[in-house]
Design a protein around this motif. Structure first.
Motif, mmCIF file in Angstrom:
data_model
loop_
_atom_site.group_PDB
_atom_site.id
_atom_site.type_symbol
_atom_site.label_atom_id
_atom_site.label_comp_id
_atom_site.label_asym_id
_atom_site.label_seq_id
_atom_site.Cartn_x
_atom_site.Cartn_y
_atom_site.Cartn_z
ATOM 1 N N MET A 170 1.641 -8.136 -1.017
ATOM 2 C CA MET A 170 1.223 -9.277 -1.834
ATOM 3 C C MET A 170 2.292 -9.633 -2.860
ATOM 4 O O MET A 170 2.579 -10.813 -3.094
ATOM 5 N N THR A 171 2.883 -8.605 -3.459
ATOM 6 C CA THR A 171 3.920 -8.837 -4.469
ATOM 7 C C THR A 171 5.133 -9.509 -3.854
ATOM 8 O O THR A 171 5.678 -10.479 -4.402
ATOM 9 N N ALA A 172 5.588 -8.996 -2.701
ATOM 10 C CA ALA A 172 6.754 -9.581 -2.042
ATOM 11 C C ALA A 172 6.480 -10.999 -1.566
ATOM 12 O O ALA A 172 7.354 -11.872 -1.620
ATOM 13 N N ASN A 173 5.255 -11.248 -1.135
ATOM 14 C CA ASN A 173 4.892 -12.561 -0.610
ATOM 15 C C ASN A 173 4.885 -13.647 -1.683
ATOM 16 O O ASN A 173 4.884 -14.835 -1.368
ATOM 17 N N LEU A 174 4.900 -13.256 -2.952
ATOM 18 C CA LEU A 174 4.989 -14.239 -4.035
ATOM 19 C C LEU A 174 6.315 -14.980 -4.020
ATOM 20 O O LEU A 174 6.412 -16.113 -4.490
ATOM 21 N N PHE A 175 7.356 -14.339 -3.465
ATOM 22 C CA PHE A 175 8.703 -14.908 -3.535
ATOM 23 C C PHE A 175 9.272 -15.293 -2.171
ATOM 24 O O PHE A 175 10.266 -16.007 -2.105
ATOM 25 N N THR A 176 8.666 -14.820 -1.091
ATOM 26 C CA THR A 176 9.183 -15.149 0.235
ATOM 27 C C THR A 176 8.068 -15.087 1.264
ATOM 28 O O THR A 176 7.082 -14.362 1.091
ATOM 29 N N SER A 177 8.235 -15.868 2.331
ATOM 30 C CA SER A 177 7.288 -15.848 3.450
ATOM 31 C C SER A 177 7.929 -15.287 4.713
ATOM 32 O O SER A 177 7.280 -15.256 5.766
ATOM 33 N N ASP A 178 9.175 -14.856 4.597
ATOM 34 C CA ASP A 178 9.885 -14.279 5.735
ATOM 35 C C ASP A 178 9.377 -12.860 6.010
ATOM 36 O O ASP A 178 9.355 -12.018 5.108
ATOM 37 N N TYR A 179 8.963 -12.613 7.248
ATOM 38 C CA TYR A 179 8.356 -11.332 7.610
ATOM 39 C C TYR A 179 9.295 -10.164 7.316
ATOM 40 O O TYR A 179 8.880 -9.155 6.719
ATOM 41 N N HIS A 180 10.549 -10.284 7.729
ATOM 42 C CA HIS A 180 11.503 -9.191 7.541
ATOM 43 C C HIS A 180 11.771 -8.947 6.055
ATOM 44 O O HIS A 180 11.828 -7.792 5.606
ATOM 45 N N LYS A 181 11.923 -10.013 5.281
ATOM 46 C CA LYS A 181 12.164 -9.856 3.850
ATOM 47 C C LYS A 181 10.971 -9.226 3.147
ATOM 48 O O LYS A 181 11.127 -8.405 2.232
ATOM 49 N N ILE A 182 9.770 -9.601 3.554
ATOM 50 C CA ILE A 182 8.569 -8.991 2.977
ATOM 51 C C ILE A 182 8.521 -7.503 3.295
ATOM 52 O O ILE A 182 8.168 -6.675 2.443
ATOM 53 N N THR A 183 8.902 -7.147 4.519
ATOM 54 C CA THR A 183 8.901 -5.732 4.913
ATOM 55 C C THR A 183 9.860 -4.925 4.048
ATOM 56 O O THR A 183 9.490 -3.869 3.512
ATOM 57 N N VAL A 184 11.080 -5.399 3.898
ATOM 58 C CA VAL A 184 12.087 -4.685 3.098
ATOM 59 C C VAL A 184 11.653 -4.613 1.632
ATOM 60 O O VAL A 184 11.719 -3.550 1.002
ATOM 61 N N ALA A 185 11.207 -5.755 1.092
ATOM 62 C CA ALA A 185 10.782 -5.776 -0.309
ATOM 63 C C ALA A 185 9.580 -4.872 -0.541
ATOM 64 O O ALA A 185 9.479 -4.214 -1.587
ATOM 65 N N SER A 186 8.672 -4.809 0.425
ATOM 66 C CA SER A 186 7.494 -3.949 0.294
ATOM 67 C C SER A 186 7.892 -2.482 0.215
ATOM 68 O O SER A 186 7.288 -1.709 -0.543
ATOM 69 N N CYS A 187 8.890 -2.092 1.006
ATOM 70 C CA CYS A 187 9.371 -0.707 0.953
ATOM 71 C C CYS A 187 9.922 -0.386 -0.436
ATOM 72 O O CYS A 187 9.642 0.685 -0.995
ATOM 73 N N GLY A 230 5.449 0.228 4.039
ATOM 74 C CA GLY A 230 6.034 -1.105 3.993
ATOM 75 C C GLY A 230 6.064 -1.760 5.365
ATOM 76 O O GLY A 230 5.762 -2.952 5.507
ATOM 77 N N ILE A 231 6.388 -0.977 6.391
ATOM 78 C CA ILE A 231 6.474 -1.529 7.752
ATOM 79 C C ILE A 231 5.085 -1.836 8.312
ATOM 80 O O ILE A 231 4.822 -2.947 8.780
ATOM 81 N N VAL A 232 4.188 -0.844 8.273
ATOM 82 C CA VAL A 232 2.859 -1.077 8.849
ATOM 83 C C VAL A 232 2.026 -2.004 7.973
ATOM 84 O O VAL A 232 1.190 -2.770 8.471
ATOM 85 N N GLY A 233 2.239 -1.956 6.659
ATOM 86 C CA GLY A 233 1.468 -2.800 5.756
ATOM 87 C C GLY A 233 1.749 -4.276 5.965
ATOM 88 O O GLY A 233 0.833 -5.106 5.889
ATOM 89 N N THR A 234 3.004 -4.625 6.229
ATOM 90 C CA THR A 234 3.338 -6.024 6.497
ATOM 91 C C THR A 234 2.647 -6.508 7.763
ATOM 92 O O THR A 234 2.145 -7.638 7.823
ATOM 93 N N TYR A 235 2.602 -5.651 8.773
ATOM 94 C CA TYR A 235 1.890 -5.997 10.010
ATOM 95 C C TYR A 235 0.396 -6.167 9.737
ATOM 96 O O TYR A 235 -0.234 -7.114 10.222
ATOM 97 N N ILE A 236 -0.170 -5.266 8.929
ATOM 98 C CA ILE A 236 -1.598 -5.322 8.603
ATOM 99 C C ILE A 236 -1.942 -6.622 7.891
ATOM 100 O O ILE A 236 -2.922 -7.299 8.223
#
Length: 272
Positions: free
Chosen positions: A208-225, A24-30
């Motif tokens: 990609m799934t998290a980005n459907l609902f938010t564009s905030d980097y930190h929120k995407i990271t947490v949701a991805s995890c 989740g952490i590295v994937g958001t950066y990628i």
């Protein structure tokens, strides 16, 4: 639910949690930096390290880690070095991708006897995760959480706009190489969970799934995890009951979650 009492299944659940957080952490950066195919190149290049490890009789994951890190650093250096401006980035990635696979095949066939558990590295088998694997994953995940917590702002600036990060006086080159190291380590330690052939999806589909609902980097990271962990758990149970390598089921579960989220986004969050 009796399977929860088995030690190997408990190890698998903990591995799912640790790898979901790391990916989740590295994937958001990628995804933010748009280097998904670099991660794919590193993933397949690590197969060369596995082959060398089998041939030399050392821990395949250790040799794969060294090979993956060197490959990642090489790609990063060529991409930003003035001496290689005439070489396209996708050409470098393709070369590293194919070279790693070729080296892996050569050394595996040169290895006397049969390479044990090779299919687990190619297609993933979370049920074979050992206590040693868990300790490695735990160390990596704690380091990632610490680095992200301490340098989130610098990482975000570098991921989205490295030129702006330079103007802010941030150590961009150090951050890029540091994240490449963590990407390589996460990929190698996730091989037993997802497999080389399918691992690239683990660092893209949850984001990609998290980005459907938010564009905030930190929120995407947490949701991805969280999404990654749900996908791993679903794939883990399906893998156990159908006796099929876990990697395929995990990616299938993540894809279903993405399609479900996409449908919900289209139906309930449609713009008027």
């Amino acid at each position: 639910m009796d399977i929860l009492h088995y030690t190997f299944f408990q190890h698998a659940i903990w591995a799912s949690l640790l790898i979901a957080v790391a990916c989740g952490i590295v994937g958001t950066y990628i995804v933010a930096r748009r280097i998904v195919f670099i991660s794919g190149g590193i993933t397949h290049a690590s197969f060369g390290g596995l082959g060398i490890g089998f041939y030399a009789g050392i821990d395949p994951l250790l040799s794969a880690l060294v090979f993956a890190v060197l490959s990642a650093f090489g790609v990063e250096y060529i991409n930003h070095s003035g001496n290689y401006r005439r070489i396209r980035e996708d050409s470098v990635i393709a070369s590293v991708w194919s070279l790693g696979m070729a080296i892996g095949v050569i050394f595996i066939f040169l290895t006397p006897g049969y390479a044990p558990n090779l299919s687990a590295y190619l297609f993933g088998n979370i049920l074979t995760v050992s206590l040693t694997d868990l300790c490695r994953m735990a160390i990596l995940t704690v380091l990632l959480i610490s680095v992200y917590g301490l340098g989130k702002r610098a990482i975000v600036y570098t991921a989205f706009d490295r030129d702006f990060a330079f103007t802010r006086g941030l150590p961009v080159r150090f951050i890029e190489y540091m994240m490449m190291f963590f990407i390589s380590a996460t990929i190698v330690l996730s091989i037993r969970l997802i497999g080389i052939m399918l691992l690239m999806s683990m660092v893209t589909i949850p984001q990609m799934t998290a980005n459907l609902f938010t564009s905030d980097y930190h929120k995407i990271t947490v949701a991805s995890c969280i999404i990654g962990f749900l996908g791993c758990l679903s794939g883990l149970f399906l893998s156990y009951f159908f006796d099929i390598p876990s990697g395929a089921f995990i990616i299938l579960a993540l894809t279903v979650l993405f399609l479900t989220a996409k449908t919900i986004r289209s139906v309930f969050f449609r713009k008027p």
